[in-house]
Design a protein around this motif. Structure first.
Motif, short mmCIF file in Angstrom:
data_model
loop_
_atom_site.label_atom_id
_atom_site.label_comp_id
_atom_site.label_asym_id
_atom_site.label_seq_id
_atom_site.Cartn_x
_atom_site.Cartn_y
_atom_site.Cartn_z
N TYR A 195 0.84 -1.21 0.00
CA TYR A 195 0.00 0.00 0.00
C TYR A 195 0.87 1.26 0.00
O TYR A 195 0.93 1.98 0.99
CB TYR A 195 -0.95 0.00 1.20
CG TYR A 195 -1.93 -1.14 1.19
CD1 TYR A 195 -3.06 -1.08 0.37
CD2 TYR A 195 -1.73 -2.27 1.96
CE1 TYR A 195 -3.96 -2.13 0.32
CE2 TYR A 195 -2.64 -3.33 1.93
CZ TYR A 195 -3.75 -3.24 1.10
OH TYR A 195 -4.63 -4.28 1.06
N PRO A 196 1.56 1.54 -1.10
CA PRO A 196 2.42 2.72 -1.14
C PRO A 196 1.59 4.01 -1.25
O PRO A 196 0.51 4.02 -1.84
CB PRO A 196 3.24 2.51 -2.41
CG PRO A 196 2.34 1.71 -3.29
CD PRO A 196 1.56 0.81 -2.35
N MET B 33 -3.54 7.73 0.81
CA MET B 33 -3.66 6.71 1.85
C MET B 33 -5.13 6.51 2.23
O MET B 33 -5.59 5.37 2.34
CB MET B 33 -2.85 7.13 3.08
CG MET B 33 -2.87 6.11 4.19
SD MET B 33 -1.77 6.52 5.56
CE MET B 33 -2.25 8.19 5.94
N LEU B 34 -5.88 7.59 2.40
CA LEU B 34 -7.29 7.47 2.74
C LEU B 34 -8.09 6.82 1.61
O LEU B 34 -9.00 6.01 1.86
CB LEU B 34 -7.86 8.85 3.08
CG LEU B 34 -7.31 9.47 4.38
CD1 LEU B 34 -7.79 10.90 4.52
CD2 LEU B 34 -7.68 8.63 5.58
N SER B 35 -7.74 7.13 0.38
CA SER B 35 -8.41 6.52 -0.77
C SER B 35 -8.15 5.01 -0.80
O SER B 35 -9.07 4.22 -1.05
CB SER B 35 -7.91 7.17 -2.06
OG SER B 35 -8.49 6.55 -3.17
N SER C 118 -9.76 -0.60 -0.12
CA SER C 118 -9.40 -1.92 0.42
C SER C 118 -10.28 -2.33 1.60
O SER C 118 -10.25 -3.49 2.02
CB SER C 118 -7.94 -1.92 0.87
OG SER C 118 -7.77 -1.06 1.98
N ARG C 119 -11.03 -1.35 2.15
CA ARG C 119 -11.85 -1.57 3.34
C ARG C 119 -11.01 -2.02 4.52
O ARG C 119 -11.44 -2.81 5.36
CB ARG C 119 -12.98 -2.55 3.07
CG ARG C 119 -13.96 -2.00 2.05
CD ARG C 119 -15.14 -2.87 1.91
NE ARG C 119 -16.06 -2.21 0.97
CZ ARG C 119 -17.15 -2.73 0.56
NH1 ARG C 119 -17.51 -3.92 0.97
NH2 ARG C 119 -17.92 -2.08 -0.28
N ALA D 82 -4.16 -1.51 9.60
CA ALA D 82 -4.17 -2.82 8.92
C ALA D 82 -3.36 -2.77 7.64
O ALA D 82 -2.66 -3.73 7.31
CB ALA D 82 -5.61 -3.24 8.64
N MET D 83 -3.46 -1.67 6.88
CA MET D 83 -2.65 -1.57 5.66
C MET D 83 -1.16 -1.56 6.01
O MET D 83 -0.35 -2.18 5.32
CB MET D 83 -3.01 -0.30 4.88
CG MET D 83 -4.36 -0.38 4.17
SD MET D 83 -4.63 0.98 3.02
CE MET D 83 -4.52 2.41 4.07
N LYS D 84 -0.78 -0.86 7.04
CA LYS D 84 0.64 -0.80 7.43
C LYS D 84 1.12 -2.18 7.92
O LYS D 84 2.23 -2.57 7.64
CB LYS D 84 0.86 0.26 8.53
CG LYS D 84 0.64 1.68 8.09
CD LYS D 84 1.61 2.08 7.00
CE LYS D 84 1.00 2.12 5.63
NZ LYS D 84 1.86 2.26 4.52
#
Length: 197
Positions: free
Chosen positions: A173-174, A181-183, A188-189, A194-196
């Motif tokens: 998730y770059p 990042m918010l998009s 991804s919901r 969680a993305m990090k």
């Protein structure tokens, strides 16, 4: 930006790594360029932009910039010597960094807090200049204090941005901006945490 814990925790001077360590490191880099320059410097000037201007006095950015231009570095900071250097600068309006002649620097005139639009590369921007005996600029560089005491020149910021666009990211998730990042979080919901993870 993905870092080691050894990059994040460093010896330095507070209260803010972006507002104190960064400007001090930038000034140190500028002095190294000045020592390598074929021109004879007689004075220094600095302008602080964006967040460095707006919160600079409260975060001691003015003090850190002056000390950096006097030759101080975060990792070898000596508070007693720093106070003496600042007192000498107030009295003489000059700085004497190691390996350079005595240089004119009157903070009231030569340290500008520019409250206009921030520089384009980052919210924490600063421009450092060296002048000759006539006051003409002989060396100028734009620096960005990007956090954690890390500093990039304008050219380095441009190169990083160009490389980021050209190469696929090694992370799932770059992002370059909070909006991106918010998009991604919406798409991804997943939460940001969680993305990090």
């Amino acid at each position: 930006m993905f870092l080691s814990v050894f990059d994040i925790f460093k010896v330095g001077v507070g209260p803010s790594s972006s507002h104190t360590m960064g400007p001090m490191v930038a000034a140190s880099r500028f002095l190294a360029c000045l020592r390598a320059s074929p021109f004879q410097p007689h004075g220094l000037r600095a302008s602080l932009h964006g967040s460095l201007a707006f919160t600079g006095k409260g975060h001691a950015t003015d003090r850190a910039t002056i000390l950096g231009l006097a030759g101080f570095a975060p990792e070898t900071y000596d508070a007693v010597a720093a106070d003496a250097a600042l007192a000498a600068n107030r009295e003489t309006c000059c700085l004497t960094p190691p390996g350079l002649p005595r240089l004119r620097f009157d903070p009231a005139r030569d340290l500008v807090f520019d409250y206009g639009a921030p520089l384009p590369g980052h919210a924490n921007g600063m421009v450092l200049l060296a002048t000759d005996a006539e006051g003409d600029v002989i060396l100028q560089e734009t620096y960005y204090s990007i956090g954690g005491g890390f500093v990039l020149t304008a050219a380095e910021v441009a190169a990083v941005n160009e490389a980021a666009l050209a190469e696929p990211s090694p992370v799932p998730y770059p992002f370059r901006t909070a909006a991106e990042m918010l998009s991604m979080a919406r798409a991804s919901r997943l939460t940001i945490a969680a993305m990090k993870r």
